[in-house]
Design a protein around this motif. Structure first.
Motif: not given
Length: 331
Positions: A90-115
């Motif tokens: 779980i990543l706690t994050h400010g809401t201002d750019t949460i969508e950018e960080t989440a999308y970056f992780l969505h495209l780069t993480l190499k795991s099926v474990k939940p994030v």
């Protein structure tokens, strides 16, 4: 203990770690005051769902995040997912750019474990704070078997969103996040209920691995408005490797701006047409002859996320516009 999932909660600050002077301070408060241990301390119910381990990675509002922060977060989450005794993050994050960080992780993480990336619109000190429930819902989602393989998820206001689609659409209300095609599901009484899948490739199906990324190309966004002049566009292009042009309507470009964007493309800057409207599809060779100008279109992606995708796509072959265009239709 392995009777419950082992979850790492990474803190980065934001409103979820904020504190106001009084119970009624829902918009005026000090951001990023509480450490992640303090945030979790008011949520003893969370430990009933998982063995929670905390780590304070950053302590600042997400409006301050730059490419270096993205890489720092991404590499740390990736390293945690590689550990056999970690079942999710779980990543706690400010809401201002949460969508950018989440999308970056969505495209780069190499795991099926939940994030799960989670924030709050109101600090824990406010009488109507969404911080405890959002965080509890995030724990419920990250520990649920149905969350595996769905890519990075953003949980807010009882909704589960895919990181690809979700955007912040309100500056202060609790229902601040939305996806153009709706959420993937809801959290009901502490139980995730999924109703659809995200169809675009992510995580293990993308070519980008954080282990091989040390730098991200400089991509900037130019926002169209009635009095925008060509010199402004040219000045941005002179210092960028890519430009996302957030045009009006269907990515429309004013007549007096076309030459500046064409010149940028001739100089090797990747020019991507997007829309400032916040949703909808940009049709290639529709509002502009993109083939003739050497421009790219975002398909349905919003400008701030188009920037993230363009940075990653340019890592493969920064000069191959056909491949860059294909990335916008695939991810």
């Amino acid at each position: 203990m392995r009777d419950k999932p082992n979850i790492v909660v990474l803190g980065t600050g934001g409103t979820i770690a904020g504190r106001g002077a009084g119970y009624a301070n829902t918009s005026a408060y000090a951001c990023s005051v509480l450490k992640i241990d303090e945030v979790l301390a008011v949520l003893p119910q969370g430990s009933r769902r998982a063995n929670l381990r905390t780590e304070q990675l950053l302590q600042t509002g997400s409006e301050n995040f730059n490419n270096d922060h993205l890489l720092l977060i991404g590499k740390r989450v990736s390293a945690l997912l590689e550990q056999a005794d970690v079942d999710g993050v779980i990543l706690t994050h400010g809401t201002d750019t949460i969508e950018e960080t989440a999308y970056f992780l969505h495209l780069t993480l190499k795991s099926v474990k939940p994030v799960v990336v989670v924030g709050a619109m109101r600090p824990p000190s406010a009488m109507s704070s969404d911080a405890p429930l959002n965080l509890y819902d995030a724990i419920c989602v990250v520990t649920h078997p149905a969350s595996r393989g769905r890519g990075v998820l953003v949980v807010s206001n009882d909704e589960i969103h895919t990181a690809r689609d979700v955007t912040k659409v309100n500056s202060f209300k609790l229902e601040a996040f939305a996806s153009p095609y709706g959420p993937l599901g809801y959290v009901v009484e502490g139980e995730p209920r999924f109703y659809r899948m995200a169809s675009r490739d992510h995580t293990v199906l993308t070519p980008w691995s954080l282990a091989r990324i040390d730098r991200l190309p400089k991509v900037d966004i130019v926002y169209a408005y009635g009095a925008l002049d060509a010199d402004t566009v040219g000045n941005v292009a002179a210092h960028a490797e890519g430009i996302v042009y957030a045009g009006t309507g269907n990515g429309n470009v004013a007549d007096h701006i076309v030459a500046a964007l064409r010149e940028a493309a001739r100089n090797g800057v990747q020019v991507v047409r997007a829309s400032r409207t916040g949703s909808g599809v940009i049709v290639r060779n529709g509002a502009q002859p993109d083939d003739d100008y050497g421009w790219i279109v975002v398909d349905d992606q919003v400008p701030q996320k188009a920037r993230v995708l363009l940075m990653l796509a340019m890592l493969n072959d920064p000069a191959e516009r056909g491949a860059l265009q294909a990335a916008f239709y695939r991810y």
